[in-house]
Design a protein around this motif. Sequence first.
Motif, PDB file in Angstrom:
ATOM      1  N   ASP B  84      14.267  -3.282  14.047  1.00 56.41           N
ATOM      2  CA  ASP B  84      13.420  -2.815  12.941  1.00 56.41           C
ATOM      3  C   ASP B  84      11.945  -3.128  13.189  1.00 56.41           C
ATOM      4  N   SER B  85      11.660  -3.914  14.216  1.00 59.52           N
ATOM      5  CA  SER B  85      10.275  -4.246  14.534  1.00 59.52           C
ATOM      6  C   SER B  85       9.509  -2.982  14.895  1.00 59.52           C
ATOM      7  N   ALA B  86       8.452  -2.720  14.140  1.00 59.99           N
ATOM      8  CA  ALA B  86       7.675  -1.489  14.322  1.00 59.99           C
ATOM      9  C   ALA B  86       6.532  -1.515  13.313  1.00 59.99           C
ATOM     10  N   VAL B  87       5.746  -0.447  13.314  1.00 55.79           N
ATOM     11  CA  VAL B  87       4.751  -0.247  12.273  1.00 55.79           C
ATOM     12  C   VAL B  87       5.311   0.746  11.267  1.00 55.79           C
ATOM     13  N   TYR B  88       5.198   0.424   9.997  1.00 52.96           N
ATOM     14  CA  TYR B  88       5.733   1.274   8.944  1.00 52.96           C
ATOM     15  C   TYR B  88       4.579   1.875   8.136  1.00 52.96           C
ATOM     16  N   PHE B  89       4.665   3.180   7.935  1.00 49.60           N
ATOM     17  CA  PHE B  89       3.655   3.900   7.157  1.00 49.60           C
ATOM     18  C   PHE B  89       4.309   4.572   5.963  1.00 49.60           C
ATOM     19  N   CYS B  90       3.641   4.508   4.828  1.00 44.14           N
ATOM     20  CA  CYS B  90       4.026   5.378   3.729  1.00 44.14           C
ATOM     21  C   CYS B  90       3.150   6.622   3.811  1.00 44.14           C
ATOM     22  N   ALA B  91       3.640   7.707   3.272  1.00 41.30           N
ATOM     23  CA  ALA B  91       2.877   8.956   3.273  1.00 41.30           C
ATOM     24  C   ALA B  91       3.135   9.695   1.972  1.00 41.30           C
ATOM     25  N   GLU B  92       2.154  10.443   1.537  1.00 41.28           N
ATOM     26  CA  GLU B  92       2.261  11.186   0.293  1.00 41.28           C
ATOM     27  C   GLU B  92       1.886  12.640   0.541  1.00 41.28           C
ATOM     28  N   THR B  93       2.468  13.514  -0.274  1.00 36.82           N
ATOM     29  CA  THR B  93       2.135  14.920  -0.187  1.00 36.82           C
ATOM     30  C   THR B  93       2.526  15.607  -1.483  1.00 36.82           C
ATOM     31  N   TYR B  94       2.101  16.844  -1.595  1.00 39.47           N
ATOM     32  CA  TYR B  94       2.494  17.675  -2.718  1.00 39.47           C
ATOM     33  C   TYR B  94       3.464  18.703  -2.188  1.00 39.47           C
ATOM     34  N   SER B  95       4.642  18.784  -2.778  1.00 34.06           N
ATOM     35  CA  SER B  95       5.721  19.555  -2.167  1.00 34.06           C
ATOM     36  C   SER B  95       5.579  21.061  -2.309  1.00 34.06           C
ATOM     37  N   GLY B  96       4.716  21.520  -3.168  1.00 37.55           N
ATOM     38  CA  GLY B  96       4.552  22.951  -3.331  1.00 37.55           C
ATOM     39  C   GLY B  96       3.553  23.509  -2.352  1.00 37.55           C
ATOM     40  N   GLY B  97       3.781  24.731  -1.911  1.00 33.70           N
ATOM     41  CA  GLY B  97       2.807  25.359  -1.032  1.00 33.70           C
ATOM     42  C   GLY B  97       2.762  24.728   0.333  1.00 33.70           C
ATOM     43  N   TYR B  98       1.604  24.701   0.925  1.00 34.76           N
ATOM     44  CA  TYR B  98       1.435  24.173   2.266  1.00 34.76           C
ATOM     45  C   TYR B  98       1.131  22.687   2.181  1.00 34.76           C
ATOM     46  N   GLN B  99       1.964  21.919   2.846  1.00 37.78           N
ATOM     47  CA  GLN B  99       1.894  20.486   2.627  1.00 37.78           C
ATOM     48  C   GLN B  99       0.909  19.807   3.555  1.00 37.78           C
ATOM     49  N   LYS B 100       0.003  19.052   2.993  1.00 39.11           N
ATOM     50  CA  LYS B 100      -0.888  18.180   3.753  1.00 39.11           C
ATOM     51  C   LYS B 100      -0.404  16.768   3.494  1.00 39.11           C
ATOM     52  N   VAL B 101       0.047  16.124   4.519  1.00 35.54           N
ATOM     53  CA  VAL B 101       0.607  14.790   4.377  1.00 35.54           C
ATOM     54  C   VAL B 101      -0.484  13.754   4.640  1.00 35.54           C
ATOM     55  N   THR B 102      -0.657  12.844   3.708  1.00 36.76           N
ATOM     56  CA  THR B 102      -1.647  11.785   3.843  1.00 36.76           C
ATOM     57  C   THR B 102      -0.934  10.466   4.078  1.00 36.76           C
ATOM     58  N   PHE B 103      -1.262   9.834   5.193  1.00 37.58           N
ATOM     59  CA  PHE B 103      -0.645   8.563   5.547  1.00 37.58           C
ATOM     60  C   PHE B 103      -1.451   7.407   4.980  1.00 37.58           C
ATOM     61  N   GLY B 104      -0.731   6.366   4.574  1.00 39.18           N
ATOM     62  CA  GLY B 104      -1.384   5.153   4.137  1.00 39.18           C
ATOM     63  C   GLY B 104      -1.644   4.217   5.300  1.00 39.18           C
ATOM     64  N   THR B 105      -2.204   3.073   4.974  1.00 33.95           N
ATOM     65  CA  THR B 105      -2.409   2.035   5.980  1.00 33.95           C
ATOM     66  C   THR B 105      -1.055   1.451   6.357  1.00 33.95           C
ATOM     67  N   GLY B 106      -0.794   1.301   7.593  1.00 31.65           N
ATOM     68  CA  GLY B 106       0.496   0.822   8.054  1.00 31.65           C
ATOM     69  C   GLY B 106       0.657  -0.682   7.908  1.00 31.65           C
ATOM     70  N   THR B 107       1.889  -1.101   8.012  1.00 29.84           N
ATOM     71  CA  THR B 107       2.247  -2.515   8.042  1.00 29.84           C
ATOM     72  C   THR B 107       3.096  -2.758   9.273  1.00 29.84           C
ATOM     73  N   LYS B 108       2.716  -3.772  10.025  1.00 23.94           N
ATOM     74  CA  LYS B 108       3.486  -4.116  11.219  1.00 23.94           C
ATOM     75  C   LYS B 108       4.567  -5.109  10.837  1.00 23.94           C
ATOM     76  N   LEU B 109       5.801  -4.771  11.120  1.00 25.17           N
ATOM     77  CA  LEU B 109       6.930  -5.645  10.827  1.00 25.17           C
ATOM     78  C   LEU B 109       7.365  -6.332  12.115  1.00 25.17           C
ATOM     79  N   GLN B 110       7.349  -7.651  12.104  1.00 26.09           N
ATOM     80  CA  GLN B 110       7.819  -8.434  13.251  1.00 26.09           C
ATOM     81  C   GLN B 110       9.077  -9.185  12.834  1.00 26.09           C
ATOM     82  N   VAL B 111      10.145  -8.965  13.550  1.00 23.67           N
ATOM     83  CA  VAL B 111      11.399  -9.620  13.247  1.00 23.67           C
ATOM     84  C   VAL B 111      11.584 -10.781  14.214  1.00 23.67           C
ATOM     85  N   ILE B 112      11.755 -11.948  13.660  1.00 30.44           N
ATOM     86  CA  ILE B 112      11.905 -13.163  14.464  1.00 30.44           C
ATOM     87  C   ILE B 112      13.390 -13.404  14.711  1.00 30.44           C
ATOM     88  N   PRO B 113      13.809 -13.419  15.975  1.00 28.34           N
ATOM     89  CA  PRO B 113      15.242 -13.582  16.269  1.00 28.34           C
ATOM     90  C   PRO B 113      15.756 -14.963  15.868  1.00 28.34           C
TER      91      PRO B 113
END
Lengths: 115, 113
Positions: B84-113
């Motif tokens: 699961d270690s990766a950078v995670y982004f949320c994104a928002e859009t409006y589902s009608g018509g032509y979608q422009k997806v706007t990404f938020g600031t990411g969060t880096k997830l580090q999993v410690i074994p």
Amino acid sequence: DAGVTQSPTHLIKTRGQQVTLRCSPKSGHDTVSWYQQALGQGPQFIFQYYEEEERQRGNFPDRFSGHQFPNYSSELNVNALLLGDSALYLCASSSAPGQEFYEQYFGPGTRLTVT
Amino acid sequence: GESVGLHLPTLSVQEGDNSIINCAYSNSASDYFIWYKQESGKGPQFIIDIRSNMDKRQGQRVTVLLNKTVKHLSLQIAATQPGDSAVYFCAETYSGGYQKVTFGTGTKLQVIP
């Protein structure tokens, strides 16, 4: 079934030059969107192509242009390159806009370095 | 491979623990939200989505919560694994018509074994 493919993988250009990046969408998809991702940031929407026309555009200057071909593949062109254009350029494909379920599939990106 | 996680907020969790990644979105008109996972050297990968008429949606080991009042999204990952270690982004859009997806600031997830 191939996913989204992009070429080239890496590219180095000099300021002022022009570059063309290419994208082939996932099979069955007809809409292509391009994004610019600077290091350490989220992808920024450049524009979207559907039915060979630009349908939506983000806040990018006219130096950024694109094209979609009848087979749904797409090109991103950037003219008069600036150092700030150095980034990972991502292509995403999806089914036609307005569909009930919307999911973009991203390619691995093209890393552009401008020197 | 190159890192997409430079200068991003980082969340470190122990393997097996639950992870919660938060995101604030900006456009009140957005009605469709997506979480993406981006591993080093790869493009973003769809994880889970939610429409604005829902407050919660569950997938396999992941849950997304939406609070429209404060324009907040969260992604919960159960029993976090090293993969699961990766950078995670949320994104928002409006589902009608032509979608422009706007990404938020990411969060880096580090999993410690």
